[in-house]
Design a protein around this motif. Structure first.
Motif, PDB file in Angstrom:
ATOM      1  N   GLN A  12     -47.220   1.057 -72.155  1.00  0.00           N
ATOM      2  CA  GLN A  12     -47.192   2.452 -72.591  1.00  0.00           C
ATOM      3  C   GLN A  12     -45.752   2.953 -72.704  1.00  0.00           C
ATOM      4  O   GLN A  12     -45.401   3.656 -73.648  1.00  0.00           O
ATOM      5  CB  GLN A  12     -47.982   3.324 -71.621  1.00  0.00           C
ATOM      6  N   LEU A  62     -47.183   9.894 -72.078  1.00  0.00           N
ATOM      7  CA  LEU A  62     -47.666   8.945 -71.074  1.00  0.00           C
ATOM      8  C   LEU A  62     -48.929   9.477 -70.394  1.00  0.00           C
ATOM      9  O   LEU A  62     -49.872   8.726 -70.158  1.00  0.00           O
ATOM     10  CB  LEU A  62     -46.585   8.646 -70.040  1.00  0.00           C
ATOM     11  N   ARG A  65     -51.898   9.123 -72.786  1.00  0.00           N
ATOM     12  CA  ARG A  65     -52.382   7.734 -72.843  1.00  0.00           C
ATOM     13  C   ARG A  65     -53.133   7.383 -71.571  1.00  0.00           C
ATOM     14  O   ARG A  65     -54.141   6.694 -71.598  1.00  0.00           O
ATOM     15  CB  ARG A  65     -51.216   6.782 -73.064  1.00  0.00           C
ATOM     16  N   GLU A  66     -52.620   7.852 -70.452  1.00  0.00           N
ATOM     17  CA  GLU A  66     -53.251   7.589 -69.159  1.00  0.00           C
ATOM     18  C   GLU A  66     -54.631   8.233 -69.111  1.00  0.00           C
ATOM     19  O   GLU A  66     -55.601   7.618 -68.688  1.00  0.00           O
ATOM     20  CB  GLU A  66     -52.361   8.141 -68.040  1.00  0.00           C
TER      21      GLU A  66
END
Length: 173
Positions: free
Chosen positions: A105, A152, A155-156
């Motif tokens: 990522q 981030l 995406r997490e």
């Protein structure tokens, strides 16, 4: 460039072609803008008597596919970079898979976001020090850092359904 059809007609054709290539209006506008800049910079290569619209559409085509090649190249570099981060992990670590995903990522972030996140979170530089290192205003560092963290987190959340990634270096909430 030759006389003839109004440049606005050519611009409309450029936009239509860029939209068909990108399938996204903002991306198409970026392609057209880059193509117009390239046409202005290289106007001496235009051959009198040649169809101006075809020349401009060829530039749109080249700008789009050059960007695609750059994106593919960057994706390969990001994958190799993530692999080097993963290779440095001990094979027996419980969190190996999790850390590998975080590395992927991080590698997928745009270069300017990766740079500011690395300088502040990994190297421990202050915002001011990062700004001086990157030769950008401190506000730009703060903005890029905020966007990197948000990307981030997004995406997490997409992977786990809840935010569990704690980014060092403060909160941008």
């Amino acid at each position: 460039m030759d006389e003839g059809p109004d440049i606005r007609d050519d611009l409309a054709a450029m936009r239509r072609y860029a939209r068909s290539l990108t399938r996204d209006d903002p991306d198409a506008d970026d392609v057209v803008q880059d193509a117009l800049l390239r046409a202005i910079e290289r106007q001496e290569t235009y051959q009198q008597g040649r169809n101006r619209r075809r020349w401009l559409l060829a530039i749109v085509h080249n700008v789009f596919f050059s960007a695609k090649r750059r994106e593919a190249s960057e994706s390969r570099r990001n994958s190799r970079f993530a692999e080097t981060l993963i290779d440095q992990l001990e094979p027996g670590q419980e969190e190996h898979a999790r850390l590998a995903e975080i590395a992927r990522q991080f590698a997928a972030l745009p270069e300017h976001h990766r740079a500011v996140l690395h300088l502040t979170a990994i190297e421990g530089l202050s915002y001011q020090q990062a700004a001086e290192t990157l030769a950008v205003p401190i506000g730009t560092v703060m903005s890029r850092l905020s966007r990197a963290r948000a990307a981030l987190r997004e995406r997490e959340q997409g992977q786990q359904g809840a935010a569990s990634l704690r980014l060092i270096g403060g909160s941008d909430d």
